[in-house]
Each structure stands twice: as structure tokens, then as C-alpha cells.
Design a protein around this motif. Structure first.
Motif, PDB file in Angstrom:
ATOM      1  N   ASP A   1      16.410  26.175 -18.189  1.00 22.85           N
ATOM      2  CA  ASP A   1      15.080  25.850 -17.671  1.00 22.85           C
ATOM      3  C   ASP A   1      15.016  24.480 -17.009  1.00 22.85           C
ATOM      4  OD1 ASP A   1      15.421  24.369 -19.979  1.00 22.85           O
ATOM      5  OD2 ASP A   1      13.353  24.612 -20.661  1.00 22.85           O
ATOM      6  N   GLY A   2      16.176  23.860 -16.767  1.00 25.56           N
ATOM      7  CA  GLY A   2      16.199  22.555 -16.141  1.00 25.56           C
ATOM      8  C   GLY A   2      16.132  21.399 -17.117  1.00 25.56           C
ATOM      9  N   GLN A   3      15.957  21.682 -18.400  1.00 19.02           N
ATOM     10  CA  GLN A   3      15.941  20.658 -19.441  1.00 19.02           C
ATOM     11  C   GLN A   3      17.223  20.749 -20.264  1.00 19.02           C
ATOM     12  OE1 GLN A   3      13.346  18.469 -19.401  1.00 19.02           O
ATOM     13  NE2 GLN A   3      12.694  19.658 -17.606  1.00 19.02           N
ATOM     14  N   VAL A   4      17.595  19.650 -20.910  1.00 21.91           N
ATOM     15  CA  VAL A   4      18.859  19.653 -21.654  1.00 21.91           C
ATOM     16  C   VAL A   4      18.681  19.318 -23.127  1.00 21.91           C
ATOM     17  CG1 VAL A   4      20.285  19.143 -19.648  1.00 21.91           C
ATOM     18  CG2 VAL A   4      19.295  17.255 -20.961  1.00 21.91           C
ATOM     19  N   ALA A   5      17.449  19.263 -23.613  1.00 23.22           N
ATOM     20  CA  ALA A   5      17.222  18.953 -25.020  1.00 23.22           C
ATOM     21  C   ALA A   5      17.979  19.953 -25.900  1.00 23.22           C
ATOM     22  CB  ALA A   5      15.730  18.997 -25.334  1.00 23.22           C
ATOM     23  N   GLY A   6      18.719  19.421 -26.854  1.00 18.94           N
ATOM     24  CA  GLY A   6      19.460  20.264 -27.778  1.00 18.94           C
ATOM     25  C   GLY A   6      20.788  20.786 -27.261  1.00 18.94           C
ATOM     26  N   THR A   7      21.119  20.515 -26.002  1.00 22.09           N
ATOM     27  CA  THR A   7      22.364  21.030 -25.425  1.00 22.09           C
ATOM     28  C   THR A   7      23.563  20.405 -26.132  1.00 22.09           C
ATOM     29  OG1 THR A   7      21.358  21.449 -23.286  1.00 22.09           O
ATOM     30  CG2 THR A   7      23.743  21.169 -23.324  1.00 22.09           C
ATOM     31  N   ALA A   8      24.502  21.245 -26.537  1.00 16.12           N
ATOM     32  CA  ALA A   8      25.657  20.796 -27.318  1.00 16.12           C
ATOM     33  C   ALA A   8      26.642  20.032 -26.450  1.00 16.12           C
ATOM     34  CB  ALA A   8      26.343  21.993 -27.954  1.00 16.12           C
ATOM     35  N   VAL A   9      27.041  18.862 -26.926  1.00 17.52           N
ATOM     36  CA  VAL A   9      28.158  18.127 -26.330  1.00 17.52           C
ATOM     37  C   VAL A   9      29.381  18.303 -27.224  1.00 17.52           C
ATOM     38  CG1 VAL A   9      29.017  15.865 -25.635  1.00 17.52           C
ATOM     39  CG2 VAL A   9      26.627  16.465 -25.226  1.00 17.52           C
ATOM     40  N   ASN A  10      29.244  17.943 -28.491  1.00 18.49           N
ATOM     41  CA  ASN A  10      30.303  18.178 -29.475  1.00 18.49           C
ATOM     42  C   ASN A  10      29.831  19.268 -30.437  1.00 18.49           C
ATOM     43  OD1 ASN A  10      32.023  16.012 -28.528  1.00 18.49           O
ATOM     44  ND2 ASN A  10      30.533  14.605 -29.426  1.00 18.49           N
ATOM     45  N   TYR A  11      30.742  20.112 -30.841  1.00 23.39           N
ATOM     46  CA  TYR A  11      30.350  21.288 -31.617  1.00 23.39           C
ATOM     47  C   TYR A  11      31.478  21.686 -32.575  1.00 23.39           C
ATOM     48  CZ  TYR A  11      33.556  23.744 -28.550  1.00 23.39           C
ATOM     49  OH  TYR A  11      34.692  24.139 -27.898  1.00 23.39           O
ATOM     50  N   ARG A  12      31.109  22.533 -33.520  1.00 21.48           N
ATOM     51  CA  ARG A  12      32.079  23.195 -34.407  1.00 21.48           C
ATOM     52  C   ARG A  12      31.837  24.699 -34.318  1.00 21.48           C
ATOM     53  NH1 ARG A  12      31.278  20.466 -38.688  1.00 21.48           N
ATOM     54  NH2 ARG A  12      29.696  21.804 -39.670  1.00 21.48           N
ATOM     55  N   PHE A  13      32.916  25.474 -34.305  1.00 20.70           N
ATOM     56  CA  PHE A  13      32.795  26.930 -34.237  1.00 20.70           C
ATOM     57  C   PHE A  13      33.632  27.534 -35.346  1.00 20.70           C
ATOM     58  CE2 PHE A  13      33.536  31.238 -32.642  1.00 20.70           C
ATOM     59  CZ  PHE A  13      32.260  31.567 -32.180  1.00 20.70           C
ATOM     60  N   GLU A  14      32.961  28.329 -36.205  1.00 25.50           N
ATOM     61  CA  GLU A  14      33.627  28.929 -37.361  1.00 25.50           C
ATOM     62  C   GLU A  14      33.503  30.442 -37.315  1.00 25.50           C
ATOM     63  OE1 GLU A  14      32.530  26.142 -40.995  1.00 25.50           O
ATOM     64  OE2 GLU A  14      30.888  26.262 -39.537  1.00 25.50           O
ATOM     65  N   THR A  15      34.468  31.112 -37.935  1.00 21.70           N
ATOM     66  CA  THR A  15      34.456  32.578 -37.989  1.00 21.70           C
ATOM     67  C   THR A  15      34.611  33.042 -39.431  1.00 21.70           C
ATOM     68  OG1 THR A  15      36.859  32.754 -37.692  1.00 21.70           O
ATOM     69  CG2 THR A  15      35.492  32.707 -35.699  1.00 21.70           C
ATOM     70  N   SER A  16      34.172  34.274 -39.669  1.00 20.57           N
ATOM     71  CA  SER A  16      34.262  34.844 -41.013  1.00 20.57           C
ATOM     72  C   SER A  16      34.366  36.358 -40.913  1.00 20.57           C
ATOM     73  CB  SER A  16      33.031  34.460 -41.843  1.00 20.57           C
ATOM     74  OG  SER A  16      33.012  35.130 -43.086  1.00 20.57           O
ATOM     75  N   ALA A  17      35.113  36.939 -41.811  1.00 18.39           N
ATOM     76  CA  ALA A  17      35.208  38.401 -41.869  1.00 18.39           C
ATOM     77  C   ALA A  17      34.074  38.995 -42.693  1.00 18.39           C
ATOM     78  CB  ALA A  17      36.558  38.821 -42.448  1.00 18.39           C
ATOM     79  N   ASP A  18      33.524  38.212 -43.646  1.00 14.17           N
ATOM     80  CA  ASP A  18      32.537  38.765 -44.573  1.00 14.17           C
ATOM     81  C   ASP A  18      31.236  37.969 -44.638  1.00 14.17           C
ATOM     82  OD1 ASP A  18      33.376  36.486 -45.841  1.00 14.17           O
ATOM     83  OD2 ASP A  18      34.279  37.495 -47.573  1.00 14.17           O
ATOM     84  N   GLY A  19      31.126  36.890 -43.903  1.00 13.00           N
ATOM     85  CA  GLY A  19      29.918  36.084 -43.940  1.00 13.00           C
ATOM     86  C   GLY A  19      29.874  35.130 -45.109  1.00 13.00           C
TER      87      GLY A  19
END
Length: 766
Positions: free
Chosen positions: A687-705
Motif C-alpha cells: 500500500d506504499g507504506q512500510v510499517a512492520g516490514t521485516a528487515v531481519n527475520y527468523r524462519f522456523e519449520t515443524s512437522a507437528d506444530g
């Protein structure tokens, strides 16, 4: 034009302006005006209307179509931002051909090429005397390579002007860089009297000692610290050894803001003005501003006269990203009115990618056509980036895409369909009659009669003509920017009517050029332009009528919806054939009859079937990641009203999940079934705004939650603030049903998070 005589006692440029307003005298044309506290609204508007571009800006605006070129160590590492620790041996293109680059530029009739001579990583693409971290330390051309020279010579041979990008940020020179412990950037050195060019052997020990400059070139003296001396010397090399330079490009990017370094912009600007007086200084400088986004889209209403809060010589030239920069509401007492036109930058590669990588593809041609209208057609210059690959050549897919764009633009604008029309106006100033708008010159113009802020021009065409694009250009070089609103009307045989416009095009400002697309072609023998609002007497230097080349347009391949369906169409209708495996379509390929199922990553190619079994231009769309069909949000740390977490997996890029400031950073998604995945896809809010846009992040995965593993412990989306397009990251393949995305740092460091879309990339996507 000479300014009128002032009453006695009015001294100095700014004071003269104030005195003129106070005495009711005409406001003179000038490159700077100051709004006084007692200026009337009429005087304020008059000052804005009589603020003119400087000569270097006028020449720059007439270029319109320019190019960037990003190539360097980042190309070989396939990253957007380097780290300053790269081994120069990495840089070794085996087929580099600057002439091939210029042939690509000429496909869109590019008028200038801005070469990245040094990016943020600090690797110099020429054999600089002041660093060992350059092309001279690489195996390319046996250590004798000079990319700046090769590009300068190729550009000169092609009749294309040369521009230079020199990154102020320099990670190689960063004082904390273990690869260069003696780095100058942020080393805390004192300012010392420095001769430019400096003797390299005494760069730090006795910087007042200069080296012999090139024949006919002067030396300069500045009081600067080590890094600014280093930067000035590199600037000096680039501005004295490669011929005319017409644009010097600075940005404000700093990949490591933890190290402080104060740039001596005043010294930089002084050096540029004296060595290359015809050059414009772009970005962090006084001549050309960044439009505020790297999307390629300018403001629908774009003013070139900008009110500055201080005198230009004291201004710091920050990025200007507000929606309204120059309307009457912004013209406030104390402001310095300054001509500051916009440059709109965009990448030829999709998703705002500047450097080549093996999995990056060009934007769709239809999007590039839209960018053309939304940049050049909105009172800005377009600078479109090319990205050579590791071989040193612009890849075939970029060349082909650019060729298609160029063919469409040339076919559309080859002939002004208004040529030969009889032009009349309801009034005009002496020596500025209506026929000037069709004489092909920006140096002659129609001007409204004195005291009028409106005007109607009528074109009576020699025959009924079909068109769907209107081009307007003001006489900005001599009269400034004035038009605030206008209407386009056509004669239907009984009455004047306003044809429906393209939904993105508005009839507000004009400036150097405004392009208005009609929603559908109109056939008529009379066209009327009504100027309904202006600052002082409006002007028009040129009017053009054009017909878009629909036959050259490829099919439009739409965004994938939540169910994974992709729609394809063409503005001219007809039969469309397609493939979904990345292969080239043929006349025997499947005929498009219903939305295509694209549940995973893949490439759709489509073309219109022409008479005789021939194919039209092929459209291409690369879809990354799984469609979110079956995805559900298990939990999220928070969500703003109207921006629920579910919107991050709804398949609609126009909606987005957003958390309150300080109100949460993580979202967990159940994909409904297990997938073998090897990457993530993150689309920031659109929408032309960047509030909350991720610069640094972590991404995790799980088979069962319940049991989680980090696929990416700490990743970074480089330059996402300026390029809020689709971001991707790869990791080792893993089987997972659940994923969790956590924003470690957002662009404002507000503790919030947002996402228009989140997905994963199947392990077999490559």
C-alpha cells in the motif's frame, strides 16, 4: 529574461523577491524564491510559478529515458548487498562486452547510462590509486581491467551520455572490517588540510601534498577527515579521467549504521561543480531527487518546484517520500522554492532486484510498459536498471524483454497523430499563439493571455483519427511548472465529452511531460484541452496524440489467486496459447480457455495467436512459492483492526497482516499437509507504506506444530525499505507442515510486523 527593476532599497536576491511582492511588482523569473511572512496567497503562487530549472536540469529532463547498470562482486556472489570482505579474485567476467550493454540501452533509445563504479561493498570497478580493493587486484584482464573506461568509451561510441554512481557507504573501508583493519570509514580521524588529488604515498602522513593532476585539471584544497579525503580522491579520478559525466548519483544507503561517518557533502558538491559543471547531482544532492520508491511508479501528481525549509546551500537533501511535496498547501512562509525534479528508478529484474542471480527473471513486459507511463508520463525521468551476469553480458532474457518494451514504445510514439491539425485557443499571450504546440519544439509555446489562469485549446484534425494516449508538455525551461488541473474532451458529432481515462492516470499536474492513457481508443476529428486551474498564466509547449500498439503487447498474466488459479488475457482479445513448464509456446500449444492451475512454483508463458499461425509477443510470469490454498493461521502475536493475520495467506497482495507498534512480531501457519520445502517467500505490504516490514527475520519449520527447527536463524532482506517487493530466501530442504515467521527487526524498529503474503518454496522449484 531579465528581472524587472526593483524599488530602491531592495538588495540581494531573496530580498529582491520579498520587495517585489511587497511593492506589488511582477515576480521575476529565478532559480530560487523565498516565501516571505507577509506574502499574499497570490504572491506565493506567483513565486512558485516563476521558479525555473537550472541549465543542467533542463538538459537532464529532456533525456527522459536513462539506464542504471549494477555489476560487481555482488554479481558473482548472487546477492544484493555485499559485506566488504569479498576477495577481488572473485571478479573475473570472461566475456564482458560493454558494447553489448550499450546495444541493450539503445533498444529503448536510452540517453544516458549511470554505471555503478563502487557499490556499498567498496570494490572499485576501476584501478583507483587509493585502494587495493579494485579491479586491479582481480584476475580480470590480467589485473589491467578498467570497467569505467570500457563503459565510457562504449557509451561515447553509441552517442549515450555517461553517469557515475559512487556509493558513499563503503563496507570495505569500515573501521570494523577484519578484511581491512586500517579502513578509513568511521576511524575517528581529525579533519586536516588536504590537497585533491592527494599524493597516494602520503595520503595519511601528509595529505596536504598533492599528486600531479591530469593535464589541464586543477587541484583543490579541503579540510576533511580520512574517509572524505578518500572519497574526494575517488570522485576526482572518476570526474577527470573518463570524459564528460552528466549525472553523479548518491544514495543514503548504509548497511552498517552502527559505525558513524559524517559525509562532507559540501566538499563533494564543490568538486563536482568545478570538474563537471554540466552534471546533475542526484539523490543526496541539490539537482535531482529520488522519487521516493524503487517501484518505478511516480506520484500521480508530481511537482518539480519544492519548498525547502532552509536555503539550498544549507539543506541536507533527505529522501522525500511524502505523497504531497509541492501543492499550494505546502507553500508556507519561510520556504525556499527550488526546482527539484524527480527521478524514478526501477529494475528490469522482477521484485526490485538490482544484481543478477541465476534464479532472477525480468519483470513482465506489460508491467514495464505501465512503469514507462507511470514515470516519464508523470513528470519524472525513468532510470531502468540492467544486470549483467557472471559472464559480463546482459542475459538474453533481459535483452529480449527490453527489446519488446522498446518495440512497443517506438511503435506507439513513432508518429504524432495530431500532426497537421489546426489549433486554436480562446486566448493567448502576444507571440505565444496556439499553433506552437504542434511545431515539435519545446522552446516555443502557447501561453495564456495575461491575467488568465485557464485556457482552452482545440485541435481540428485533418481526418477522423483513432488514439488512446495524450501527451502534454509545459514550457518548464522558460515559464516553470504551472498547470494544476485540466480536462481532455473529444467531439462525438453532437457534443463534447470526456473519454474515460486509465484508472491510474489523473488530470492534475503536467510539468515536463504528462501521458494520459484512455480506457478505450477514441475516434474523432476534434480534441479539446481545457486547462481549469493553474499558477499564473498556463503554458503548453507540445501536445501529442498517439495510439498504443496493442498487437505488440504480450498477454497479461495476472496474479495467482488464493486457490492457485492464474488468469490470462489480451487487450485485443483473440486466441491465446500457453505453457506452464517454462517452455516457449507454439501454435500447437494449449489454447487458454479457463484460469490455469498453478499450485506451486512455475513459469507461465503465453502468446496471442496471429493470422497465419504466427505468434505475437510472448508474455512471461514466474510464480514463486506455493499458493496458499489450504493454509490457515494457527496463531499470531497480534493484529490491527482490518489487518487480520489471515490476510497474510489469502492470496491477495492488496491485503496485509499488521500488528500494532510494539504489539507482536510472529505468525504461525499450518499448510494443511506436509511439503518438502527449501525456501520462503515474503511479500511486504503493497500500500506504499512500510510499517512492520521485516528487515531481519527468523524462519522456523515443524512437522507437528510442537517441535521446531530454525531453517533461517537470522536472515536479512537487504534494501527492503526502498524495495518492498517480493523477497525470497533459500535454505536446506526440509519436510514440514507448519512454519513460523518472526520479524526480528522491522524498518522502523517499532516492534511490529506486517506481511501481504507469506509462502514457502518447494524443494523441487529449481
Amino acid at each position: 529574461m531579465l528581472p524587472p527593476r526593483y524599488p530602491q532599497g531592495c538588495l540581494g536576491l531573496a530580498l529582491a523577491f520579498a520587495c517585489a511582492a511587497a511593492h506589488g511588482a511582477p515576480i521575476p523569473y529565478a532559480t530560487e524564491h523565498v516565501i516571505a511572512a507577509d506574502d499574499t496567497p497570490a504572491a506565493i503562487v506567483a513565486k512558485a510559478a516563476t521558479t525555473l530549472p537550472r541549465p543542467n536540469q533542463s538538459a537532464w529532463m529532456r533525456l527522459e529515458r536513462t539506464f542504471f547498470l549494477h555489476f560487481g562482486v555482488n554479481t558473482f556472489n548472487e546477492v544484493e548487498w555485499g559485506n566488504g570482505k569479498e576477495d577481488p579474485a572473485l571478479f573475473n567476467p570472461t566475456q564482458l562486452d560493454a558494447h553489448q550493454w550499450l546495444r541493450a540501452v539503445k533498444q529503448l533509445d536510452g540517453k544516458m547510462l549511470v554505471l555503478v563504479a563502487k557499490h556499498h561493498d567498496g570494490f572499485a570497478m576501476w584501478p583507483s590509486r587509493y585502494t587495493g580493493h579494485s579491479s586491479a587486484a582481480s584476475p580480470w584482464r590480467g589485473g589491467k581491467g578498467d570497467l569505467v573506461r570500457e563503459v565510457a568509451e562504449a557509451a561515447r561510441g553509441a552517442g549515450v551520455k555517461l553517469g557515475i554512481y559512487l556509493s558513499p557507504a563503503d563496507l570495505y573501508q569500515l573501521k570494523t572490517n577484519p578484511a581491512n583493519p586500517a579502513g578509513y570509514y568511521g576511524n575517528g580521524s581529525a579533519k586536516r588540510r588536504s590537497t585533491i588529488p592527494t599524493d597516494p604515498a602520503r595520503f595519511q602522513s601528509d595529505p596536504a601534498q598533492g599528486r600531479t593532476p591530469p593535464p589541464g585539471r586543477p587541484t583543490f584544497t579541503y579540510e576533511v577527515d580520512d574517509y572524505n579525503r578518500y572519497f574526494l580522491n575517488q570522485l576526482y579520478e572518476l570526474l577527470t579521467e573518463y570524459g564528460p559525466v552528466h549525472e553523479v548519483w548518491f544514495d543514503g544507503a548504509n548497511p552498517d549504521p552502527s559505525v558513524a561517518e559524517t559525509y562532507d557533502y559540501a566538499a563533494w558538491y564543490d568538486l563536482i561543480r568545478k570538474l563537471q559543471p554540466d552534471a546533475v547531482i542526484m539523490g543526496k544532492g541539490p539537482d535531482v531527487r529520488w522519487v521516493g520508491t524503487e517501484s518505478g511508479y511516480g506520484r500521480a501528481t508530481e511537482w518539480s518546484v519544492i519548498p525547502l525549509p532552509t536555503a539550498p546551500r544549507a539543506f541536507q537533501w533527505p529522501d522525500m517520500q511524502a505523497a504531497d511535496l509541492g501543492s499550494r498547501a505546502q507553500l508556507k512562509p519561510g520556504s525556499h522554492l527550488w526546482w527539484y525534479p524527480a527521478e524514478t528508478n526501477a529494475t528490469l529484474l522482477a521484485n526490485g532486484q538490482w544484481f543478477w542471480a541465476h534464479d532472477k527473471r525480468p519483470r513482465p513486459v506489460t508491467q514495464l510498459v505501465d512503469i514507462f507511463y507511470s514515470s516519464i508520463g508523470r513528470n519524472a525521468n525513468l532510470i531502468l536498471n540492467l544486470s549483467p551476469d557472471k559472464s559480463g553480458l546482459v542475459p538474453d532474457d533481459q535483452v529480449a524483454t527490453l527489446g519488446q518494451l522498446g518495440a512497443i514504445v517506438r511503435a506507439t510514439f513513432a508518429v504524432n497523430l495530431a500532426r497537421g491539425a489546426r489549433v486554436t485557443a480562446d486566448h493567448a499571450a502576444p507571440r505565444h499563439a496556439a499553433p506552437a504546440v504542434l511545431d515539435g519544439s519545446l522552446d516555443t509555446w502557447w501561453e495564456a493571455a495575461p491575467g488568465r489562469s485557464d485556457g482552452t485549446l482545440t485541435l481540428t484534425l485533418p481526418r477522423r483519427t483513432r488514439f488512446d494516449v495524450v501527451s502534454l508538455q509545459e514550457a518548464v525551461d522558460r515559464r516553470g511548472q504551472r498547470i494544476e488541473s485540466f480536462e481532455i474532451e473529444t467531439w462525438d458529432g453532437a457534443a463534447w465529452t470526456a473519454p474515460a481515462r486509465h484508472p491510474a492516470d489523473v488530470t492534475t499536474t503536467v510539468g515536463h511531460r504528462r501521458l494520459i492513457r484512455l480506457r478505450a481508443p477514441v475516434t474523432t476529428d476534434r480534441v479539446r484541452l481545457r486547462i481549469t486551474g493553474a499558477r499564473l498564466e498556463p503554458t503548453l509547449a507540445e501536445i501529442g496524440l498517439y495510439k498504443q500498439s496493442e498487437d505488440l503487447l504480450p498477454p497479461t498474466i495476472a496474479d495467482r489467486d488464493a486457490a492457485g488459479a492464474v488468469r490470462v488475457d489480451h487487450p485485443a482479445g483473440g486466441t491465446i496459447v500457453y505453457t506452464v513448464d517454462g517452455s516457449a509456446p507454439t501454435a500447437a500449444s494449449p489454447v487458454y480457455r479457463a484460469p490455469l492451475a498453478m499450485p506451486g512454483s512455475g513459469i507461465v508463458k503465453a502468446a496471442r495467436l496471429l493470422p497465419g499461425g504466427r505468434l505475437g509477443v510472448v508474455g512471461v510470469r514466474d510464480f514463486t512459492g506455493l499458493s496458499p490454498r489450504g493454509f490457515t493461521v494457527v496463531t499470531a502475536d497480534g493484529e490491527d483492526a482490518g489487518h487480520a493475520a489471515a490476510l497474510a495467506v489469502d492470496g491477495d497482495p492488496a491485503t496485509f497482516w499488521q500488528t500494532p507498534w510494539g504489539g507482536g512480531r510472529s505468525i504461525q501457519v499450518d499448510m494443511g499437509q506436509s511439503h518438502r520445502i527449501a525456501g520462503l517467500a515474503y511479500l511486504p505490504r503493497q500500500d506504499g507504506q512500510v510499517a512492520g516490514t521485516a528487515v531481519n527475520y527468523r524462519f522456523e519449520t515443524s512437522a507437528d506444530g510442537t517441535h521446531w527447527q530454525a531453517a533461517v536463524k537470522r536472515g536479512t532482506f537487504a534494501n527492503v525499505h526502498n524495495n518492498p517487493d517480493l523477497q525470497t530466501a533459500r535454505f536446506a530442504p526440509v519436510a514440514a507442515r507448519f512454519f513460523r515467521f518472526t520479524v526480528l527487526d522491522d524498518v522502523w524498529r517499532s516492534g511490529s510486523a506486517s506481511a501481504a503474503e507469506l509462502s514457502v518454496i518447494p524443494a523441487d522449484a529449481d
